[in-house]
Design a protein around this motif. Structure first.
Motif, mmCIF file in Angstrom:
data_model
loop_
_atom_site.group_PDB
_atom_site.id
_atom_site.type_symbol
_atom_site.label_atom_id
_atom_site.label_comp_id
_atom_site.label_asym_id
_atom_site.label_seq_id
_atom_site.Cartn_x
_atom_site.Cartn_y
_atom_site.Cartn_z
ATOM 1 N N VAL A 42 43.285 48.160 22.759
ATOM 2 C CA VAL A 42 42.599 47.678 21.365
ATOM 3 C C VAL A 42 41.190 48.207 21.394
ATOM 4 O O VAL A 42 40.611 48.101 22.427
ATOM 5 C CB VAL A 42 42.482 46.161 21.621
ATOM 6 C CG1 VAL A 42 41.931 45.391 20.424
ATOM 7 C CG2 VAL A 42 43.808 45.545 21.900
ATOM 8 N N CYS A 90 42.932 41.209 22.147
ATOM 9 C CA CYS A 90 42.252 41.534 21.067
ATOM 10 C C CYS A 90 40.910 40.691 21.178
ATOM 11 O O CYS A 90 39.789 40.952 20.779
ATOM 12 C CB CYS A 90 43.078 40.963 19.780
ATOM 13 S SG CYS A 90 44.306 42.225 19.678
ATOM 14 N N ASP A 119 44.593 47.218 17.194
ATOM 15 C CA ASP A 119 45.547 46.836 18.417
ATOM 16 C C ASP A 119 46.722 47.578 18.189
ATOM 17 O O ASP A 119 47.435 47.966 17.051
ATOM 18 C CB ASP A 119 45.890 45.506 18.124
ATOM 19 C CG ASP A 119 46.968 44.945 19.150
ATOM 20 O OD1 ASP A 119 47.077 45.615 20.051
ATOM 21 O OD2 ASP A 119 47.421 43.681 18.781
#
Ligand code: SME
Length: 158
Positions: free
Chosen positions: A116, A83, A131
């Motif tokens: 992501v 992320c 995500d």
């Protein structure tokens, strides 16, 4: 589900999500709608589906937003994990094997692959990242990337 069916499913989902959130002014309502409909559509391949939002009060840090799945970590600096890599680069991260990704954050050890996707504000700044994690290794491909990017591209303005 064939590749063609999956692509069509993404197109339907995009329409469905945009129709539900149309005119909605509260960001978490938009993100919760997308999390729910995506998780439902691609269960059980999508094991964790949700958003990390850019914290306006902290420098380069994400904080967990609406999601469907097991307990997620609360905060992710832009310097950490998949992320963080997405937030820092502004580019989709498609990771076939999370165990081979340097700095991957294992919120749930059952996750084996991940994608992501960035979500931008209309001024081009980053608002959040989507995500999606899977228990299956190598669960995501270019169809998922294109489908999720198309949804994220319009999610804040639909
Ligand atoms: N796997 C992510 C962390 C978030 S969760 O898995 C819900 C990462 O490395 O960025």
């Amino acid at each position: 589900m064939t590749d063609q069916e999956r692509q069509t499913r993404y197109e339907q989902l995009r329409e469905e999500i945009f129709a539900v959130v149309s005119g909605e002014t509260y960001l978490p309502a938009r993100l919760a709608t997308a999390s729910c409909l995506l998780a439902e559509a691609f269960r059980p391949r999508f094991f964790w589906t949700g958003f990390y939002v850019v914290d306006p009060l902290k420098s380069e840090e994400l904080v967990v937003g609406p999601y469907v799945g097991t307990l997620g970590c609360l905060r992710i600096p832009f310097t950490r994990g998949v992320c963080g890599a997405c937030a820092a680069s502004g580019e989709t991260q498609l990771v076939p094997d999370v165990h081979a990704f340097p700095g991957h954050i294992a919120c749930d050890s059952r996750t084996n692959s991940e994608i992501v996707v960035p979500v931008f504000n209309s001024d081009g700044t980053l608002a959040a990242v989507l995500d999606v994690d899977s228990e299956q290794p190598d669960a995501f491909d270019e169809i998922d990337k294109a489908g999720l990017e198309a949804i994220c591209a319009g999610l804040l303005t639909a």
